[in-house]
Design a protein around this motif. Sequence first.
Motif, PDB file in Angstrom:
ATOM      1  N   LYS A  73       0.854  -1.185   0.000  1.00  0.00           N
ATOM      2  CA  LYS A  73       0.000   0.000   0.000  1.00  0.00           C
ATOM      3  C   LYS A  73       0.890   1.235   0.000  1.00  0.00           C
ATOM      4  N   THR A  74       0.455   2.256  -0.717  1.00  0.00           N
ATOM      5  CA  THR A  74       1.146   3.541  -0.715  1.00  0.00           C
ATOM      6  C   THR A  74       0.274   4.564   0.000  1.00  0.00           C
ATOM      7  N   PHE A  75       0.870   5.248   0.949  1.00  0.00           N
ATOM      8  CA  PHE A  75       0.207   6.286   1.721  1.00  0.00           C
ATOM      9  C   PHE A  75       0.746   7.631   1.252  1.00  0.00           C
ATOM     10  N   GLU A  76      -0.139   8.604   1.091  1.00  0.00           N
ATOM     11  CA  GLU A  76       0.272   9.933   0.644  1.00  0.00           C
ATOM     12  C   GLU A  76      -0.123  10.975   1.693  1.00  0.00           C
ATOM     13  N   PHE A  77       0.792  11.901   1.941  1.00  0.00           N
ATOM     14  CA  PHE A  77       0.614  12.916   2.973  1.00  0.00           C
ATOM     15  C   PHE A  77       0.807  14.308   2.393  1.00  0.00           C
ATOM     16  N   ALA A  78       0.547  15.323   3.194  1.00  0.00           N
ATOM     17  CA  ALA A  78       0.664  16.702   2.728  1.00  0.00           C
ATOM     18  C   ALA A  78       2.113  17.078   2.400  1.00  0.00           C
ATOM     19  N   ASP A  79       3.053  16.523   3.177  1.00  0.00           N
ATOM     20  CA  ASP A  79       4.463  16.879   2.976  1.00  0.00           C
ATOM     21  C   ASP A  79       5.361  15.814   3.609  1.00  0.00           C
ATOM     22  N   PHE A  80       6.660  16.038   3.506  1.00  0.00           N
ATOM     23  CA  PHE A  80       7.637  15.083   4.025  1.00  0.00           C
ATOM     24  C   PHE A  80       7.520  14.913   5.537  1.00  0.00           C
ATOM     25  N   GLN A  81       7.296  16.001   6.239  1.00  0.00           N
ATOM     26  CA  GLN A  81       7.225  15.926   7.696  1.00  0.00           C
ATOM     27  C   GLN A  81       6.084  15.014   8.148  1.00  0.00           C
ATOM     28  N   GLU A  82       4.929  15.110   7.521  1.00  0.00           N
ATOM     29  CA  GLU A  82       3.811  14.225   7.860  1.00  0.00           C
ATOM     30  C   GLU A  82       4.137  12.777   7.508  1.00  0.00           C
ATOM     31  N   ALA A  83       4.766  12.564   6.369  1.00  0.00           N
ATOM     32  CA  ALA A  83       5.131  11.206   5.959  1.00  0.00           C
ATOM     33  C   ALA A  83       6.118  10.596   6.958  1.00  0.00           C
ATOM     34  N   PHE A  84       7.099  11.388   7.372  1.00  0.00           N
ATOM     35  CA  PHE A  84       8.093  10.889   8.311  1.00  0.00           C
ATOM     36  C   PHE A  84       7.481  10.613   9.678  1.00  0.00           C
ATOM     37  N   GLY A  85       6.562  11.459  10.111  1.00  0.00           N
ATOM     38  CA  GLY A  85       5.866  11.216  11.377  1.00  0.00           C
ATOM     39  C   GLY A  85       5.089   9.912  11.337  1.00  0.00           C
ATOM     40  N   PHE A  86       4.431   9.652  10.216  1.00  0.00           N
ATOM     41  CA  PHE A  86       3.707   8.397  10.026  1.00  0.00           C
ATOM     42  C   PHE A  86       4.671   7.217  10.120  1.00  0.00           C
ATOM     43  N   MET A  87       5.819   7.335   9.479  1.00  0.00           N
ATOM     44  CA  MET A  87       6.803   6.254   9.522  1.00  0.00           C
ATOM     45  C   MET A  87       7.268   5.986  10.950  1.00  0.00           C
ATOM     46  N   CYS A  88       7.433   7.031  11.735  1.00  0.00           N
ATOM     47  CA  CYS A  88       7.833   6.846  13.139  1.00  0.00           C
ATOM     48  C   CYS A  88       6.767   6.078  13.910  1.00  0.00           C
ATOM     49  N   ARG A  89       5.514   6.434  13.694  1.00  0.00           N
ATOM     50  CA  ARG A  89       4.425   5.727  14.383  1.00  0.00           C
ATOM     51  C   ARG A  89       4.358   4.269  13.937  1.00  0.00           C
ATOM     52  N   VAL A  90       4.539   4.029  12.653  1.00  0.00           N
ATOM     53  CA  VAL A  90       4.537   2.648  12.141  1.00  0.00           C
ATOM     54  C   VAL A  90       5.717   1.873  12.721  1.00  0.00           C
ATOM     55  N   ALA A  91       6.859   2.515  12.870  1.00  0.00           N
ATOM     56  CA  ALA A  91       8.035   1.837  13.416  1.00  0.00           C
ATOM     57  C   ALA A  91       7.763   1.308  14.821  1.00  0.00           C
TER      58      ALA A  91
END
Length: 75
Positions: A11-29
Amino acid sequence: MWEEKNNKLSKTFEFADFQEAFGFMCRVAFLAEAHGHHPDWKNVYNKVHIELTTHDKGNVVTEKDRKLAEAIDKI
């Protein structure tokens, strides 16, 4: 929606910007660590692509992958 193809859930998730994408990755981690199951993933700017497969079962989709996918969707 997760796609099952080539023995992987992806699945590909799309966010408003890099900061939101990186925050999501931290939560997934943290979530992945709690599940003891870690994704193969890629981040390019505002997109995060995740693939789940169970390596120790011969790289096939298992219930472990489905449970982690479901948990990720709840973030």
